[in-house]
Design an enzyme around this catalytic site. Sequence first.
Site, mmCIF file in Angstrom:
data_model
loop_
_atom_site.group_PDB
_atom_site.id
_atom_site.type_symbol
_atom_site.label_atom_id
_atom_site.label_comp_id
_atom_site.label_asym_id
_atom_site.label_seq_id
_atom_site.Cartn_x
_atom_site.Cartn_y
_atom_site.Cartn_z
ATOM 1 N N HIS A 1 0.154 -0.963 -13.709
ATOM 2 C CA HIS A 1 -0.044 -1.650 -12.429
ATOM 3 C C HIS A 1 0.196 -3.158 -12.520
ATOM 4 C CE1 HIS A 1 -2.556 1.794 -10.451
ATOM 5 N NE2 HIS A 1 -1.501 2.246 -11.107
ATOM 6 N N TYR B 1 -6.856 -5.748 2.347
ATOM 7 C CA TYR B 1 -6.288 -4.435 2.662
ATOM 8 C C TYR B 1 -7.109 -3.267 2.100
ATOM 9 C CZ TYR B 1 -2.653 -7.006 4.888
ATOM 10 O OH TYR B 1 -1.994 -7.848 5.751
ATOM 11 N N GLU C 1 0.999 3.201 1.017
ATOM 12 C CA GLU C 1 0.877 2.411 2.239
ATOM 13 C C GLU C 1 2.084 1.531 2.492
ATOM 14 O OE1 GLU C 1 -3.980 1.772 1.738
ATOM 15 O OE2 GLU C 1 -2.663 0.039 2.001
ATOM 16 N N GLN D 1 4.285 1.004 -17.946
ATOM 17 C CA GLN D 1 4.793 0.415 -16.703
ATOM 18 C C GLN D 1 5.184 -1.047 -16.859
ATOM 19 O OE1 GLN D 1 1.930 1.168 -13.582
ATOM 20 N NE2 GLN D 1 1.867 3.357 -14.006
#
Length: 378
Positions: free
Chosen positions: A153, A257, A247, A88
């Site tokens: 990530h 969050y 989300e 990623q």
Amino acid sequence: MMNKTVLATAIITIGAIAPAAAEEASTERHKVSINTLASGLSHPWGMAFLPSGDVLITERGGDLHKVSLDGTISAPIKHVPEVVAERQGGLLDVALDPDFARNNIIYLSYSEAAQDGGTGNSTAVARAELAGDSLQNVEVIFRGVPKYESNAHFGSRLVFSPEGHLFITLGDRYSAMDDAQILDNHHGKVVRIWPDGKVPEDNPFVGQDDALDTIWSYGHRNVQGAAIHPQTGELWTSEHGPKGGDEINITRASNNYGWPEATYGVDYDGTIISKKTHVEGTVQPHYYWVPSIATSNIIFYTGDKFPDWKGDLFVAALRGSHVARLDLEGERVMHEETLFDEAIGKRIRDIEQGPDGYIYVITDQPKDAELIQIKPAN
């Protein structure tokens, strides 16, 4: 809060590439024409429109191209920062300075290796002057800490606030998910800085000994979409959940969050990450999906070409291979429509509104990825 639950490295050919025939598609409010403008890209990640009408497009492998709307893909622009192109990681988002017409400055987010022989990597942001086919005066204005050994990530979108702050969205680095709740690192955070890298004095954790003063919000998993609401000026973000629990958040200063203490998803092997969907002191998602659609970038449509979409939020999806249109009344989500799943049917990595008022997306494939234009059908 609302939810939707459903039961059931290529070689670039330089030159003009003949566009495919346009395909028409019907939606609830508009009939559209879907036009492939260019193909031959390799895992494109971010795009930004230049005043000339060309599009800057990053490729995760580390190349930055100018792409013309006639399908011409330039040779790679020189002097792009070196990236860690693993899974990623790589060259991620690109954004123009709000004063680009005067200063020619662009911003790039990317995965950066540790300096001075260290180990690990993190998301970094550099700014530079775009001068023809090269970058000049490249300067790193942000480095995520700590450097960490992971290839997953990284985030990362770049968006400017109306006041000129630069928001940088980040990821939790996957195996460091618990760090998202700790303020002494950048894992699972949204950052706010000035374009030169300085810290705004009104950032929420400035002066707090156990917190990084660049942090705007925390408790995020992997934020790969960001947009400024055209009326309120607030930051909205889209966040990858695990298996379920993608989300949309209205991302406000100092808010937590919840990740990974609260989530609507489970781990990819089905194991429970948290039994809780809400923890006191954390903010619920403004909207979420179960199962995941693998959200990527988001835009608020503000143009005149699609009048019945004006003010709506458009969410690009990777796993879902579509665009989700969230019909908004103020901040409230009234309805969701799935767009272009049959007409495009490929992983969509980025979505932008062009200066012409049309909608543009890039697809995410290792070769022959496409720049696609969506405009009203005749």
